[in-house]
Design a protein around this motif. Sequence first.
Motif, short mmCIF file in Angstrom:
data_model
loop_
_atom_site.label_atom_id
_atom_site.label_comp_id
_atom_site.label_asym_id
_atom_site.label_seq_id
_atom_site.Cartn_x
_atom_site.Cartn_y
_atom_site.Cartn_z
N ARG A 1 -2.45 -7.74 -2.78
CA ARG A 1 -3.09 -6.48 -3.19
C ARG A 1 -2.04 -5.38 -3.25
O ARG A 1 -1.07 -5.38 -2.47
N ALA A 2 -2.23 -4.46 -4.18
CA ALA A 2 -1.30 -3.33 -4.32
C ALA A 2 -2.11 -2.13 -4.75
O ALA A 2 -2.99 -2.25 -5.61
N GLY A 3 -1.82 -0.98 -4.16
CA GLY A 3 -2.59 0.19 -4.57
C GLY A 3 -1.90 1.49 -4.28
O GLY A 3 -1.08 1.61 -3.36
N LYS A 4 -2.23 2.47 -5.11
CA LYS A 4 -1.82 3.85 -4.89
C LYS A 4 -2.97 4.55 -4.19
O LYS A 4 -4.13 4.14 -4.33
N MET A 5 -2.65 5.65 -3.48
CA MET A 5 -3.68 6.43 -2.76
C MET A 5 -4.42 5.59 -1.73
O MET A 5 -5.63 5.68 -1.58
N MET A 6 -3.67 4.78 -1.03
CA MET A 6 -4.22 3.97 0.06
C MET A 6 -4.18 4.80 1.35
O MET A 6 -3.55 5.86 1.38
N PRO A 7 -4.80 4.33 2.42
CA PRO A 7 -4.81 5.12 3.65
C PRO A 7 -3.41 5.34 4.25
O PRO A 7 -3.21 6.25 5.01
N ALA B 1 0.84 -1.20 0.00
CA ALA B 1 0.00 0.00 0.00
C ALA B 1 0.87 1.25 0.00
O ALA B 1 1.83 1.33 0.77
N GLU B 2 0.51 2.19 -0.87
CA GLU B 2 1.23 3.47 -0.90
C GLU B 2 0.21 4.59 -0.78
O GLU B 2 -0.81 4.58 -1.48
N SER B 3 0.51 5.56 0.10
CA SER B 3 -0.46 6.65 0.27
C SER B 3 -0.35 7.66 -0.86
O SER B 3 -1.27 8.42 -1.12
N LYS B 4 0.78 7.64 -1.56
CA LYS B 4 0.92 8.60 -2.67
C LYS B 4 0.16 8.10 -3.90
O LYS B 4 -0.17 6.91 -4.00
N GLY B 5 -0.05 9.02 -4.82
CA GLY B 5 -0.66 8.64 -6.10
C GLY B 5 0.46 8.34 -7.08
O GLY B 5 1.46 7.70 -6.72
N ILE B 6 0.33 8.87 -8.30
CA ILE B 6 1.37 8.55 -9.28
C ILE B 6 2.45 9.63 -9.32
O ILE B 6 3.38 9.55 -10.10
N GLY C 1 -5.24 0.66 -14.28
CA GLY C 1 -5.54 0.39 -12.87
C GLY C 1 -4.49 0.99 -11.94
O GLY C 1 -3.29 0.90 -12.21
N THR C 2 -4.95 1.58 -10.84
CA THR C 2 -4.04 2.08 -9.82
C THR C 2 -4.13 1.17 -8.58
O THR C 2 -3.48 1.40 -7.58
N TYR C 3 -5.01 0.17 -8.68
CA TYR C 3 -5.18 -0.79 -7.59
C TYR C 3 -5.37 -2.17 -8.22
O TYR C 3 -6.02 -2.29 -9.26
N THR C 4 -4.81 -3.18 -7.58
CA THR C 4 -5.14 -4.53 -8.02
C THR C 4 -5.09 -5.49 -6.84
O THR C 4 -4.34 -5.28 -5.88
N ALA C 5 -5.92 -6.50 -6.91
CA ALA C 5 -5.86 -7.59 -5.93
C ALA C 5 -5.98 -8.89 -6.71
O ALA C 5 -6.73 -8.97 -7.70
N VAL C 6 -5.23 -9.88 -6.28
CA VAL C 6 -5.22 -11.16 -6.99
C VAL C 6 -5.23 -12.29 -5.96
O VAL C 6 -4.53 -12.22 -4.95
N LYS D 1 -14.09 2.09 -9.21
CA LYS D 1 -13.39 3.30 -8.71
C LYS D 1 -13.30 3.23 -7.20
O LYS D 1 -14.10 2.56 -6.56
N TYR D 2 -12.34 3.93 -6.64
CA TYR D 2 -12.29 4.05 -5.18
C TYR D 2 -11.85 5.45 -4.79
O TYR D 2 -11.18 6.14 -5.55
N LYS D 3 -12.29 5.83 -3.61
CA LYS D 3 -11.95 7.17 -3.11
C LYS D 3 -10.49 7.18 -2.66
O LYS D 3 -10.00 6.19 -2.11
N LYS D 4 -9.82 8.32 -2.87
CA LYS D 4 -8.44 8.45 -2.38
C LYS D 4 -8.43 8.23 -0.87
O LYS D 4 -9.34 8.70 -0.17
N GLY D 5 -7.42 7.56 -0.40
CA GLY D 5 -7.31 7.35 1.06
C GLY D 5 -8.16 6.21 1.57
O GLY D 5 -8.38 6.09 2.77
N THR D 6 -8.64 5.34 0.66
CA THR D 6 -9.38 4.15 1.12
C THR D 6 -8.63 2.90 0.63
O THR D 6 -7.71 3.00 -0.19
N TRP D 7 -9.08 1.74 1.11
CA TRP D 7 -8.38 0.49 0.77
C TRP D 7 -8.86 -0.11 -0.55
O TRP D 7 -9.05 -1.32 -0.65
#
Length: 489
Positions: free
Chosen positions: A334-340, A222-227, A312-317, A464-470
């Motif tokens: 799971r991997a994502g940008k803009m996580m909490p 998980a990364e709290s930053k975006g791109i 995709g900025t998030y993925t889960a497998v 889609k997901y809100k910034k700062g969510t899982w």
Amino acid sequence: MEKPKNKQETCAYVMVIFGATGDLALNKLIPSLFSLFNQKKLPVNFSVIGFSRREMTDSQFRNHFENLKNKKGWDKFSKILSYQKGDFQDKNAYLELIDKLELLDKKYGDCITRLFYLATPPQNYDVILDFMEDTKLSKGVGQNTYNQTKIIIEKPFGKDLDTAKALDQKLYKTFKEEQIFRVDHYLGKETIQNMLAFRFANGIFEPVWNNKFIDHVQITFAESKGIDGRGKFFDGVGILRDVAQNHLMQILAAVAMEQPISFEREAIRDARAKVIEAIRPVEPKEVGEYTVRGQYEGYTGEKDVEPDSKTGTYTAVKLFVDTERFRGIPFYLRAGKMMPKNSVYVSIVFIQTCHILFKEYGCPEIGNVLTIKIQPDEGITLRVIAKKPQEKLALDTVNMKFTYKGEFGGEIKDAYEKILLDIFEGDQMLFNRSDELQSSWKFITKILEGWEMQLKSSKWKMPKYKKGTWGPKESLDLIEKDGRKWIEV
Ligand code: BG6
């Protein structure tokens, strides 16, 4: 009389960084070289030539590293940096680079290792390699120095299985395997290297490290930053290629590999390659069941991102590793940008076997979990069940915790420092061999094909997901439909 220096010790290294004004050079390569310089770990004779499109003088290039230039030692270090403006498509730029390199050859003599670091977006690799061959830049210098040219190539290595194979073919036209360093800097992370020591040096874990005792494994990146302004790179790549095909696969390999027959380079690479090959493919028609992708809200408004981008900025497998040890155990990645928060970790969740004696005293639903924190707060936590301190018998979970900082003190060094030192020494253990890369691409390519098929269906919409969510709701469904939950650390 002073002992004459061993010739090898005084041999020079010249590193050409293609894409020297980009993000990687700015945030990782130059800061790591600078740190090595301050620790006196850089070769004595060392020069860097930055090669990029932007018009710049040597001194402008040195000043480009704003966050370093007021630090101790920078004035001395920065003298080794110089710059060559060059369009990657322009042969003359390579010829000018050769002139510059020859000036350094004169300065250093015949004992020079030339290092060519491809730190550009991957779409430039082909043209750079073509011109390196065409202009004989790849040949090295002086007598007998052909083998001392090294090519360092950043991930993602290709876009899919076919392009990864083609890139290998291109590299092999010019270089031998021992000259090729395929970087995945997660292999250089202290905590990932420690996973092998932890698993194989502690006799108590090995007997339970299998499908008789483990319920499932989770890997979270998980990364709290975006791109971070890297739209040009990221939009053409997406999170699956950016971190899952490489970093997540390497973390998985450290969890699931068999004990290597030795700690020699090829033995470790063999063990990694075998386990990645054992990942059961997710067929394109199965992506709906085993994978999730998502995009954070506002992504398509970022600089250099297509307005209708489906990246995709998030993925889960969910996947399985078909070895005797892990057969039947699900791995949830799971991997994502803009996580909490920023948090990269592995959780090994053991089968909950609260003894029948304790059933009526409130056995926690999840019992033993071993969490390996890759970053930040690097360390290992083992969750155990304990009796609550009161008269009546009642149970709860508590954590036994080790942190690197607490036990060893100091800061963990950036993985790039380790990677660079290994390149100077020619040690390829922590670099990808092409068979392990191809196995991971085989797995990822089928998912990419499945996603392409989804895109063509008129019913499918990018979650889609809100910034700062899982991540999107679908990522919860992926694990909860199996009666499990993502563990948050
Ligand atoms: C890089 C990815 O390989 O790894 C980035 O391209 C990601 O998107 C980065 O942010 C994470 O590396 P680290 O070392 O900061 O965890």
